[in-house]
Write an enzyme that holds these catalytic residues in place. Structure first.
Site, PDB file in Angstrom:
ATOM      1  N   ASN A 402       0.827  -1.195   0.000  1.00  0.00           N
ATOM      2  CA  ASN A 402       0.000   0.000   0.000  1.00  0.00           C
ATOM      3  C   ASN A 402       0.869   1.256   0.000  1.00  0.00           C
ATOM      4  O   ASN A 402       1.019   1.903  -1.046  1.00  0.00           O
ATOM      5  CB  ASN A 402      -0.953  -0.023   1.209  1.00  0.00           C
ATOM      6  CG  ASN A 402      -1.974   1.087   1.154  1.00  0.00           C
ATOM      7  OD1 ASN A 402      -1.929   1.946   0.288  1.00  0.00           O
ATOM      8  ND2 ASN A 402      -2.914   1.075   2.071  1.00  0.00           N
ATOM      9  N   ASP A 403       1.463   1.558   1.141  1.00  0.00           N
ATOM     10  CA  ASP A 403       2.218   2.806   1.263  1.00  0.00           C
ATOM     11  C   ASP A 403       3.315   2.943   0.199  1.00  0.00           C
ATOM     12  O   ASP A 403       3.577   4.048  -0.275  1.00  0.00           O
ATOM     13  CB  ASP A 403       2.859   2.890   2.647  1.00  0.00           C
ATOM     14  CG  ASP A 403       1.811   2.992   3.751  1.00  0.00           C
ATOM     15  OD1 ASP A 403       0.731   3.559   3.474  1.00  0.00           O
ATOM     16  OD2 ASP A 403       2.070   2.510   4.861  1.00  0.00           O
ATOM     17  N   VAL A 404       3.910   1.832  -0.183  1.00  0.00           N
ATOM     18  CA  VAL A 404       5.041   1.903  -1.114  1.00  0.00           C
ATOM     19  C   VAL A 404       4.589   2.220  -2.537  1.00  0.00           C
ATOM     20  O   VAL A 404       5.411   2.357  -3.438  1.00  0.00           O
ATOM     21  CB  VAL A 404       5.873   0.602  -1.114  1.00  0.00           C
ATOM     22  CG1 VAL A 404       6.499   0.365   0.239  1.00  0.00           C
ATOM     23  CG2 VAL A 404       5.052  -0.598  -1.550  1.00  0.00           C
ATOM     24  N   THR A 405       3.261   2.315  -2.757  1.00  0.00           N
ATOM     25  CA  THR A 405       2.758   2.675  -4.092  1.00  0.00           C
ATOM     26  C   THR A 405       2.096   4.041  -4.074  1.00  0.00           C
ATOM     27  O   THR A 405       1.564   4.487  -5.079  1.00  0.00           O
ATOM     28  CB  THR A 405       1.698   1.651  -4.548  1.00  0.00           C
ATOM     29  OG1 THR A 405       0.580   1.703  -3.651  1.00  0.00           O
ATOM     30  CG2 THR A 405       2.252   0.247  -4.577  1.00  0.00           C
ATOM     31  N   ALA A 443       1.488   3.147   7.539  1.00  0.00           N
ATOM     32  CA  ALA A 443       1.877   4.462   8.037  1.00  0.00           C
ATOM     33  C   ALA A 443       0.659   5.303   8.398  1.00  0.00           C
ATOM     34  O   ALA A 443       0.777   6.450   8.782  1.00  0.00           O
ATOM     35  CB  ALA A 443       2.733   5.183   7.000  1.00  0.00           C
TER      36      ALA A 443
END
Lengths: 475, 100
Positions: A402-405, A443
């Site tokens: 999720n956050d890494v995209t 996050a």
């Protein structure tokens, strides 16, 4: 019995073999040979020690064989049975043991200085003098770092294993407490070197144990990859400290190697999250502080699809990039995912995997999980190698990440993850995003990717959804 | 001239090994960072040499059962790490396969 000079030479050989063990890891092909070098190096170190300081009584030999057997049996059992998803916990547990071993070796040296050659022995009377000051300094550093590593690793283990909440636990005035303990430790090291009194040794141990726990407790689960790497580094420095006490080259070389290895991994992890090392250590990140996500945004419409839609899109694509995250591993979807990739390849689709450095719970974790599912390593690419390829691909398949995209890491200066390097999945023709619901990522930040025109949300369990896609591809 | 304390030779080895470590670790492919951690775990357990010295102390001469006991505990811990670390690394590395 062999002479001390020959022993020193053999320790050097084992140190060199350890360097080759790490060197082998530059490529998966040479890695297994490297590991073998490591084992040989360890064997040489053990045999050399037993040859140069051969115990003369049967009790010692019994204890040595027993200790190696008990420990070796437990270690072998753990290595054989551990699940690949639990690798971060295992590594944290191993770190704690290195720390503890350092503490016990230092304690043993303190009570038998003659056996460790750190005190003057009168050749005529056999009277053992006080321990050299220099040895006391090295020992106290080794024991302090070792004890710190032990409790720090235990807390990290508990957080990773879910025995303890991943949320940061903030104690009041914790920075002041840490500083006081730190200063007290320096004072105690000075007192130990001045007096050689074992009391100070144990006080150092206790304070370092407390400090290790207190330092790691406020660090949130999201920062655990950094913590595990950092503790790796500390376990190395602890070993090096003991290496100086023993005057053992193999131990000094290894300590330096492991220390720098852990430091580099911490640096890579920090950079991958755009966090400074200091702010990780200070802790408090990864709680429910996700205030940056505006509540009103949630009402925007998202495009939703079914497994059949996803199968159709990917079947007709030229190139699909799969972006796996830790959620994929939690759902145990990696085998279904590989099956899906195999079917797509049969249809003539190019399939690649894009890995963000913090995709797992420790450095390189995702690569191991994919390797376990028989994904060939030459289809798996790191962020900087594949990021430009999203623009030329038809589908980006995000599973458990999720956050890494999140594109807002590039644009939204108010976002807590602003500046973090992310995978440019939004550049792909279509983004397929498997997710249980609309909840925010680790996050605590809302992902604006969900509301893009070229994003199709696939709501459901990662494994079930992938299996459904596999079924749909079969038709 | 005074003789040089052996400590400084050890320090030299230490500092140079940090440099070696720095360059070697940067050349490790990110795909193998997890095996890197498990193998560093295994090799840092070469601290077992200290444990072996302690277990082998001569009770009559050094008169110290405390050291022997501590050494034994350290030996068990280090052995867990040595066997566990190398074997789990081997297990992971065996999984890495090329397309074929």
């Amino acid at each position: 019995m062999i002479s001390a000079n020959i022993a020193a030479l053999l320790y050097l050989v084992s140190g060199a073999l350890f360097i080759l063990a790490l060197r082998g890891l530059s490529n998966p092909r040479s890695a297994r040979q490297g590991n073998l070098f490591g084992m040989i190096g360890m064997g040489i170190a053990i045999v050399t020690t037993l040859a140069v300081a051969a115990p003369s009584d049967w009790l010692s030999w019994l204890l040595i064989i027993g200790g190696l057997g008990i420990g070796g049996g437990i270690g072998a059992y753990m290595a054989r049975t551990v699940k690949m998803t639990d690798m971060p916990q295992l590594v944290a547990a191993f770190h704690s043991l290195v720390g503890l071993a350092a503490v016990f070796v230092a304690a043993a040296a303190l009570y038998a200085p003659a056996a460790f050659n750190i005190a003057h022995v009168d050749p005529a009377t056999g009277h053992v003098g006080p321990i050299h000051m220099q040895a006391l300094i090295e020992m106290s550093l080794g024991v302090a770092i070792g004890a710190f590593t032990f409790t720090g690793s235990v807390i990290a283990f508990a957080k990773l294993n879910g025995n303890m909440s991943g949320k940061p636990i903030i104690l009041p005035a914790r920075h002041a407490i840490h500083i006081i303990i730190g200063v007290a430790l320096i004072g105690l090291v000075w007192a130990l070197t001045a007096t050689g009194d074992p009391l100070y040794f144990w006080l150092i141990t206790i304070l370092a144990l407390v400090l290790g726990g207190l330092m790691i407790i406020p660090i949130g689960g999201a920062d655990m990859p950094v913590v595990v790497s950092m503790l790796n580094s500390y376990s190395g420095w602890a070993a090096a400290g003991i290496g100086f006490t023993l005057g053992n080259t193999a131990l000094i070389i290894t300590g330096a190697l492991v220390g720098s290895s852990g430091a580099i991994l911490s640096y890579i992890m920090c950079k991958a999250m755009n966090r400074s090392f200091i702010s990780v250590i200070l802790g408090g990140f990864g709680g429910d502080s996700g205030t940056a996500a505006a509540a009103g945004e949630d009402e925007r419409p998202v495009k939703q699809g079914a497994a059949e839609d996803a199968a159709f899109l990917m079947k007709n694509a030229g190139k699909v990039i799969i972006v796996p995250g830790y959620g994929m591993a939690v759902a145990q979807a990696q085998h279904a995912l590989r099956e899906m990739a195999d079917l797509l390849k049969q249809e003539g689709v190019t399939v690649k995997y894009a890995i963000h450095p913090v995709a797992g719970r420790m450095p390189g974790h995702m690569n191991v999980l994919l390797a376990e599912a028989n994904v060939p390593y030459d289809e798996v690419f790191e962020l900087e190698d594949i990021n430009s390829e999203f623009a030329q691909s038809d589908v980006a398949f995000v599973i458990g990440a999720n956050d890494v995209t999140n594109p807002s890491a590039k644009t939204d200066k108010t976002s807590p993850i602003y500046g973090m390097p992310v995978l440019n999945v939004e550049d792909a023709g279509t983004v397929l995003f498997i997710k249980r619901g609309m909840a925010a990522g680790y996050a605590g930040v809302q992902n604006e990717l969900f509301y893009r025109d070229n994003t199709m949300m696939l709501f459901g369990d990662a494994k079930k959804m992938t299996e459904e896609i596999v079924k749909a591809l079969g038709h | 001239m005074d003789t040089i304390d052996p400590f400084f030779f050890q320090l030299a080895i230490f500092v140079l090994a940090i440099f070696v470590g720095y360059f070697v670790v940067w050349s490790v492919t990110p795909a193998l960072h997890t095996p890197l951690m498990s193998v560093t775990n295994a090799i840092s357990s070469v601290i077992v040499v200290g444990a072996l010295l302690a277990v082998g102390v001569h009770l009559a001469a050094d008169g110290n059962w405390i050291s022997k006991a501590f050494g034994f505990i350290a030996l068990v811990f280090a052995s867990v790490n040595i066997f566990g670390g190398f074997l789990v690394t081997q297990r992971m590395l065996a999984m890495y396969k090329k397309k074929g």
